[in-house]
Design an enzyme around this catalytic site. Structure first.
Site, mmCIF file in Angstrom:
data_model
loop_
_atom_site.group_PDB
_atom_site.id
_atom_site.type_symbol
_atom_site.label_atom_id
_atom_site.label_comp_id
_atom_site.label_asym_id
_atom_site.label_seq_id
_atom_site.Cartn_x
_atom_site.Cartn_y
_atom_site.Cartn_z
ATOM 1 N N ASP A 131 15.469 -12.422 5.204
ATOM 2 C CA ASP A 131 14.607 -12.533 4.027
ATOM 3 C C ASP A 131 15.425 -12.038 2.842
ATOM 4 O O ASP A 131 15.806 -10.855 2.799
ATOM 5 C CB ASP A 131 13.354 -11.680 4.182
ATOM 6 C CG ASP A 131 12.416 -12.215 5.258
ATOM 7 O OD1 ASP A 131 12.442 -13.423 5.512
ATOM 8 O OD2 ASP A 131 11.656 -11.417 5.832
ATOM 9 N N ASP B 68 2.501 -19.160 6.965
ATOM 10 C CA ASP B 68 2.141 -17.747 6.867
ATOM 11 C C ASP B 68 0.625 -17.673 6.939
ATOM 12 O O ASP B 68 -0.073 -18.229 6.089
ATOM 13 C CB ASP B 68 2.611 -17.145 5.537
ATOM 14 C CG ASP B 68 4.121 -17.192 5.370
ATOM 15 O OD1 ASP B 68 4.828 -17.176 6.393
ATOM 16 O OD2 ASP B 68 4.586 -17.253 4.216
#
Length: 259
Positions: free
Chosen positions: A12, A131
């Site tokens: 990330d 998500d």
């Protein structure tokens, strides 16, 4: 035996450095993406995922130059996501060295993007990332819906996890990358029940994300969660689990894995 299960470190990236948070917030630095990518490739990771986690929220493009730097240092399949809104973004990232692209917010807003990517570049290039957060039980039914979120977990939609994953598959997605926002960074295990529901209901591979904290969690996500691949970040970034030892453990547990 079936296909080998895959272990996938996830980088990330925010402002040029690898970060990791809990439940999508409280980010802390985890190191240089290029160095980490190279190390994971050398340690035997099966694939690498690179997510520019604020690209969609900030409305900018993925940091292409860093993608090129990472791609030069690794020899494993490389998936890149963040701020991909049109075919020219996909083309730019593939040219920079990505093997696959991950689309999330843009696909929720404009599902035909999945069709376009699959038609132009092939389904194998298109990973649809979802998500989702499991909400409180609704009404008298007692069901706990999984709502999909946009913009790195900042904005809730009315789309439900399973129906959106089905639509993504029908439109040509090659894989689903499901991150449980409830489990992200908590290190108490993956969302195995939801993953099993997805994996059993789809015909394309499902990548599990969110919740890895021990070797046993990886075993459980493959056996109970029926996932095809397990993605993790902090347990790898901060040295809690070494990929070679993890793979040997999984092999010893009877899971088909590339050693």
């Amino acid at each position: 035996m079936g296909l080998a299960k895959r272990i996938i470190p996830c980088l990330d990236v925010k402002d040029g450095e690898t970060v990791k948070g809990i439940n999508f917030v409280s980010l802390r630095s985890a190191g240089d993406p290029v160095e980490l990518g190279k190390a994971y490739s050398e340690q035997g990771a099966d694939e690498l995922v690179f997510l520019d986690i604020t690209a969609s929220f900030e409305g900018r493009k993925t940091f292409t130059e860093m993608v090129s730097r990472v791609a030069r240092e690794i020899n494993i399949p490389f998936t890149v996501g963040g701020g991909i809104n049109e075919l020219s973004d996909v083309e730019r990232l593939l040219y920079a060295g990505a093997d696959k692209v991950s689309v999330n917010s843009a696909a929720l807003r404009r599902p035909s993007l999945i069709d376009e990517i699959a038609t132009r570049f092939g389904s194998q290039v298109c990973v649809v990332a979802i998500d989702a957060r499991q909400e409180e039980p609704s009404g008298t039914t007692g069901t706990t819906p999984w709502h999909c979120y946009l913009k790195g977990g900042r904005e809730r939609t009315d789309r439900q996890l399973l129906e959106w994953a089905h639509e993504a598959q029908e439109r040509g997605a090659g894989e689903i990358l499901f991150t449980s926002m409830n489990h992200d960074g908590v290190k108490e295990g993956y969302a195995c029940d939801a993953l099993a529901m997805l994996a059993d209901g789809l015909s394309i591979p499902v990548i599990a994300s969110g919740g890895a904290g021990s070797r046993e969690h990886f075993r459980d996500v493959f056996t109970h969660g029926h996932a095809d691949a397990a993605l993790a970040a902090s347990v790898f970034h901060f040295g809690q689990i070494a990929i070679p030892q993890l793979k040997q453990y999984l092999h010893n547990e009877g899971i088909t894995i590339r050693l």
